[in-house]
Each structure stands twice: as structure tokens, then as C-alpha cells.
Design a protein around this motif. Structure first.
Motif, PDB file in Angstrom:
ATOM      1  N   PHE A  98      36.111 -32.078  49.968  1.00 20.32           N
ATOM      2  CA  PHE A  98      36.998 -32.766  49.037  1.00 20.32           C
ATOM      3  C   PHE A  98      36.484 -34.160  48.687  1.00 20.32           C
ATOM      4  O   PHE A  98      36.498 -34.566  47.523  1.00 20.32           O
ATOM      5  CB  PHE A  98      38.401 -32.870  49.650  1.00 20.32           C
ATOM      6  N   VAL A  99      36.020 -34.886  49.693  1.00 15.58           N
ATOM      7  CA  VAL A  99      35.579 -36.258  49.451  1.00 15.58           C
ATOM      8  C   VAL A  99      34.415 -36.286  48.460  1.00 15.58           C
ATOM      9  O   VAL A  99      34.414 -37.045  47.483  1.00 15.58           O
ATOM     10  CB  VAL A  99      35.204 -36.955  50.769  1.00 15.58           C
ATOM     11  N   GLY A 100      33.405 -35.456  48.719  1.00 15.79           N
ATOM     12  CA  GLY A 100      32.229 -35.475  47.862  1.00 15.79           C
ATOM     13  C   GLY A 100      32.440 -34.858  46.490  1.00 15.79           C
ATOM     14  O   GLY A 100      31.841 -35.299  45.506  1.00 15.79           O
ATOM     15  N   SER A 101      33.305 -33.840  46.407  1.00  9.31           N
ATOM     16  CA  SER A 101      33.430 -33.113  45.140  1.00  9.31           C
ATOM     17  C   SER A 101      34.649 -33.511  44.318  1.00  9.31           C
ATOM     18  O   SER A 101      34.748 -33.116  43.148  1.00  9.31           O
ATOM     19  CB  SER A 101      33.483 -31.596  45.411  1.00  9.31           C
ATOM     20  N   ASN A 102      35.562 -34.273  44.906  1.00  8.89           N
ATOM     21  CA  ASN A 102      36.755 -34.699  44.169  1.00  8.89           C
ATOM     22  C   ASN A 102      36.942 -36.217  44.178  1.00  8.89           C
ATOM     23  O   ASN A 102      37.005 -36.853  43.125  1.00  8.89           O
ATOM     24  CB  ASN A 102      38.010 -34.033  44.748  1.00  8.89           C
ATOM     25  N   LEU A 103      37.011 -36.801  45.377  1.00 10.71           N
ATOM     26  CA  LEU A 103      37.289 -38.230  45.449  1.00 10.71           C
ATOM     27  C   LEU A 103      36.159 -39.062  44.839  1.00 10.71           C
ATOM     28  O   LEU A 103      36.413 -39.967  44.023  1.00 10.71           O
ATOM     29  CB  LEU A 103      37.538 -38.646  46.904  1.00 10.71           C
ATOM     30  N   GLU A 104      34.914 -38.797  45.221  1.00 10.20           N
ATOM     31  CA  GLU A 104      33.822 -39.646  44.750  1.00 10.20           C
ATOM     32  C   GLU A 104      33.623 -39.576  43.229  1.00 10.20           C
ATOM     33  O   GLU A 104      33.485 -40.622  42.586  1.00 10.20           O
ATOM     34  CB  GLU A 104      32.540 -39.323  45.514  1.00 10.20           C
ATOM     35  N   ASN A 121      36.833 -31.396  34.214  1.00  6.36           N
ATOM     36  CA  ASN A 121      36.627 -31.929  35.564  1.00  6.36           C
ATOM     37  C   ASN A 121      37.555 -31.263  36.561  1.00  6.36           C
ATOM     38  O   ASN A 121      38.788 -31.353  36.427  1.00  6.36           O
ATOM     39  CB  ASN A 121      36.865 -33.444  35.580  1.00  6.36           C
ATOM     40  N   GLY A 122      36.972 -30.636  37.553  1.00  2.96           N
ATOM     41  CA  GLY A 122      37.785 -29.933  38.537  1.00  2.96           C
ATOM     42  C   GLY A 122      38.723 -30.842  39.306  1.00  2.96           C
ATOM     43  O   GLY A 122      39.768 -30.397  39.791  1.00  2.96           O
ATOM     44  N   TRP A 123      38.352 -32.126  39.424  1.00  2.00           N
ATOM     45  CA  TRP A 123      39.204 -33.050  40.163  1.00  2.00           C
ATOM     46  C   TRP A 123      40.356 -33.577  39.304  1.00  2.00           C
ATOM     47  O   TRP A 123      41.235 -34.261  39.814  1.00  2.00           O
ATOM     48  CB  TRP A 123      38.380 -34.223  40.691  1.00  2.00           C
ATOM     49  N   ARG A 128      45.449 -37.701  40.222  1.00  2.00           N
ATOM     50  CA  ARG A 128      45.689 -36.422  40.896  1.00  2.00           C
ATOM     51  C   ARG A 128      45.091 -36.433  42.298  1.00  2.00           C
ATOM     52  O   ARG A 128      45.735 -36.007  43.262  1.00  2.00           O
ATOM     53  CB  ARG A 128      45.085 -35.271  40.087  1.00  2.00           C
ATOM     54  N   VAL A 129      43.870 -36.938  42.409  1.00  2.00           N
ATOM     55  CA  VAL A 129      43.209 -37.008  43.711  1.00  2.00           C
ATOM     56  C   VAL A 129      44.007 -37.898  44.665  1.00  2.00           C
ATOM     57  O   VAL A 129      44.212 -37.559  45.841  1.00  2.00           O
ATOM     58  CB  VAL A 129      41.767 -37.532  43.537  1.00  2.00           C
ATOM     59  N   GLN A 130      44.475 -39.034  44.156  1.00  2.00           N
ATOM     60  CA  GLN A 130      45.246 -39.949  44.993  1.00  2.00           C
ATOM     61  C   GLN A 130      46.535 -39.292  45.480  1.00  2.00           C
ATOM     62  O   GLN A 130      46.919 -39.450  46.654  1.00  2.00           O
ATOM     63  CB  GLN A 130      45.585 -41.212  44.205  1.00  2.00           C
ATOM     64  N   ASP A 131      47.205 -38.531  44.631  1.00  2.00           N
ATOM     65  CA  ASP A 131      48.444 -37.857  45.040  1.00  2.00           C
ATOM     66  C   ASP A 131      48.189 -36.850  46.151  1.00  2.00           C
ATOM     67  O   ASP A 131      48.986 -36.733  47.093  1.00  2.00           O
ATOM     68  CB  ASP A 131      49.075 -37.154  43.840  1.00  2.00           C
ATOM     69  N   VAL A 132      47.081 -36.117  46.054  1.00  2.00           N
ATOM     70  CA  VAL A 132      46.756 -35.123  47.086  1.00  2.00           C
ATOM     71  C   VAL A 132      46.472 -35.814  48.424  1.00  2.00           C
ATOM     72  O   VAL A 132      46.945 -35.383  49.481  1.00  2.00           O
ATOM     73  CB  VAL A 132      45.553 -34.270  46.638  1.00  2.00           C
ATOM     74  N   MET A 133      45.714 -36.895  48.389  1.00  2.00           N
ATOM     75  CA  MET A 133      45.424 -37.640  49.614  1.00  2.00           C
ATOM     76  C   MET A 133      46.700 -38.234  50.204  1.00  2.00           C
ATOM     77  O   MET A 133      46.921 -38.196  51.415  1.00  2.00           O
ATOM     78  CB  MET A 133      44.406 -38.749  49.331  1.00  2.00           C
ATOM     79  N   SER A 134      47.553 -38.784  49.345  1.00  2.00           N
ATOM     80  CA  SER A 134      48.787 -39.406  49.812  1.00  2.00           C
ATOM     81  C   SER A 134      49.676 -38.397  50.526  1.00  2.00           C
ATOM     82  O   SER A 134      50.238 -38.686  51.590  1.00  2.00           O
ATOM     83  CB  SER A 134      49.533 -40.021  48.626  1.00  2.00           C
ATOM     84  N   ALA A 135      49.781 -37.199  49.964  1.00  2.00           N
ATOM     85  CA  ALA A 135      50.608 -36.168  50.586  1.00  2.00           C
ATOM     86  C   ALA A 135      50.083 -35.799  51.966  1.00  2.00           C
ATOM     87  O   ALA A 135      50.855 -35.594  52.916  1.00  2.00           O
ATOM     88  CB  ALA A 135      50.662 -34.933  49.691  1.00  2.00           C
ATOM     89  N   ALA A 136      48.761 -35.720  52.102  1.00  2.00           N
ATOM     90  CA  ALA A 136      48.171 -35.364  53.396  1.00  2.00           C
ATOM     91  C   ALA A 136      48.347 -36.483  54.412  1.00  2.00           C
ATOM     92  O   ALA A 136      48.689 -36.239  55.581  1.00  2.00           O
ATOM     93  CB  ALA A 136      46.692 -35.041  53.223  1.00  2.00           C
ATOM     94  N   LEU A 137      48.141 -37.726  53.996  1.00  5.26           N
ATOM     95  CA  LEU A 137      48.185 -38.844  54.934  1.00  5.26           C
ATOM     96  C   LEU A 137      49.607 -39.222  55.311  1.00  5.26           C
ATOM     97  O   LEU A 137      49.833 -39.831  56.367  1.00  5.26           O
ATOM     98  CB  LEU A 137      47.457 -40.045  54.338  1.00  5.26           C
ATOM     99  N   THR A 138      50.577 -38.879  54.494  1.00  3.79           N
ATOM    100  CA  THR A 138      51.968 -39.179  54.821  1.00  3.79           C
ATOM    101  C   THR A 138      52.396 -38.466  56.097  1.00  3.79           C
ATOM    102  O   THR A 138      53.232 -38.970  56.859  1.00  3.79           O
ATOM    103  CB  THR A 138      52.882 -38.775  53.647  1.00  3.79           C
TER     104      THR A 138
END
Length: 205
Positions: A98-104, A121-123, A128-138
Motif C-alpha cells: 500500500f505504501v509504495g503503490s498508493n501512498l507514495e 490512478n488506482g490510488w 482517499r488514501v488518507q481516509d483509508v490510513m485514518s480508518a486503520a490507525l484509529t
């Protein structure tokens, strides 16, 4: 092991992983400003002329996510990835990709001020990327719950770049608390100090 490294780059998470697992390694500095990545000897190791590159005996590994997985995928030396048979293992590997193919790429797009094109763009876009990370880190405290993993190393290293570049506000939840926990880890502190020393030497070269 030999880590071909350039300070203050996205090679940082590999150095951090080496510190987390307590592995013996040698640093070989690739001075990007002087074009050392274009030298024939280095291009034979990494034809993309990028850092980092890891030489582990006769095995040469490039691309940050692949190097991180190579370093930790040994139950005898690392607890930074769930072992085979653990259903959380797939989630850990997913975050490495995810980090290499979406976040970066989403970060690069936002830094450059380009207009996102979610159709191509697949990301999608940085939001959108920030929302996915936020949901996981919450759910926290780490990506996989209570276990700190190599995925946290890779994600946190890039999130710090995003914060420094004002892509993510310094006090934005849940990222602020997550990065505070990250920056309290002894291995992270050692890595940051080492990276700063290498950068000082490189600037004086």
C-alpha cells in the motif's frame, strides 16, 4: 549485510528496520548529489539507480518494500511480521504494498500540485488514501493492533514526510498520536541520530 544508503531519503525505513531487529550491517553511502548512483558498480546492483539497495551475502534486494520484507521474514530474528499461518500476515504484507503503490504516488501528486485523475490512478487521490490510513490507525495503537510491525516502519516513515510537507496537519488525529508513539521508539531515535550524522558527513564531503 551491506546497505547502500543516502541520508534523508526514503531509504530511512530500511535503516530503521535494521536497528529494530538488531542486525549487523555496514553502511555504504551513495552520494546522490555527486551522481554516485550512476556509477557502473552501483548500476550493476540497482539498474534503476535508486537507493536503498541491500546486499545480503550473494543476494541483492532493491525496492524498499521488498527489502523490508526480506529483512523481517525470519522468525528466528524478527517479530516484525506475523508468521505464516497467522491471518494478520496478509494484512501486514498488504500495507507494505500500500505504501509504495498508493501512498507514495498520491503524495507525489499532491506535492506537485497535479489534478488527480481517479479514473486512471488506482490510488484515486491523496484524500482517499488518507481516509483509508485514518480508518486503520484509529483502531490502533499500530496498523495490526497491538503488534508493531514492519508495515508501521514503512508507513510512519512516509507519514513523517507528509507531515513535514504539510500534506497532513501536525495535530491531525489519529496521525499525530501515532507518530508520537513512533518517535518514542528507541530504534527510531537511534536511526534518526544516525541518519543525521551521515547527512552531516555527506554535506561536508
Amino acid at each position: 549485510m551491506i546497505l547502500y544508503y543516502s541520508p534523508q531519503t526514503r531509504a530511512f525505513p530500511v535503516l530503521w528496520a535494521l536497528e529494530e531487529i538488531g542486525s549487523e550491517y555496514e553502511l555504504k553511502i551513495i552520494n546522490l548529489r555527486q551522481g554516485a548512483q550512476k556509477a557502473d558498480d552501483y548500476r550493476r546492483l540497482n539498474p534503476m539507480m535508486k537507493v536503498p539497495t541491500l546486499a545480503d551475502g550473494e543476494t541483492v534486494v532493491t525496492e524498499t518494500g521488498a527489502i523490508l520484507l526480506h529483512l523481517v521474514d525470519n522468525p528466528a530474528t524478527s517479530n516484525l511480521i506475523p508468521q505464516r499461518g497467522d491471518p494478520r500476515r496478509a494484512a501486514c504484507i498488504k500495507w507494505l504494498f500500500f505504501v509504495g503503490s498508493n501512498l507514495e504516488p498520491a503524495m507525489g501528486e499532491r506535492f506537485q500540485g497535479w489534478t488527480p485523475n481517479p479514473y486512471y490512478n488506482g490510488w484515486g487521490d491523496f484524500d482517499r488514501v488518507q481516509d483509508v490510513m485514518s480508518a486503520a490507525l484509529t483502531q490502533g495503537p499500530w496498523l495490526l493492533g497491538e503488534q508493531f510491525t514492519v508495515a508501521d516502519i514503512y508507513l510512519a516513515a512516509d507519514l513523517r514526510i507528509a507531515r513535514m510537507g504539510d500534506l497532513i496537519a501536525a495535530d491531525l488525529a489519529p496521525f499525530a498520536d501515532y507518530l508520537h508513539r513512533i518517535e518514542s521508539r528507541p530504534a527510531f531515535i537511534r536511526t534518526q541520530e544516525l541518519d543525521a550524522r551521515v547527512a552531516a558527513r555527506s554535506d561536508g564531503a
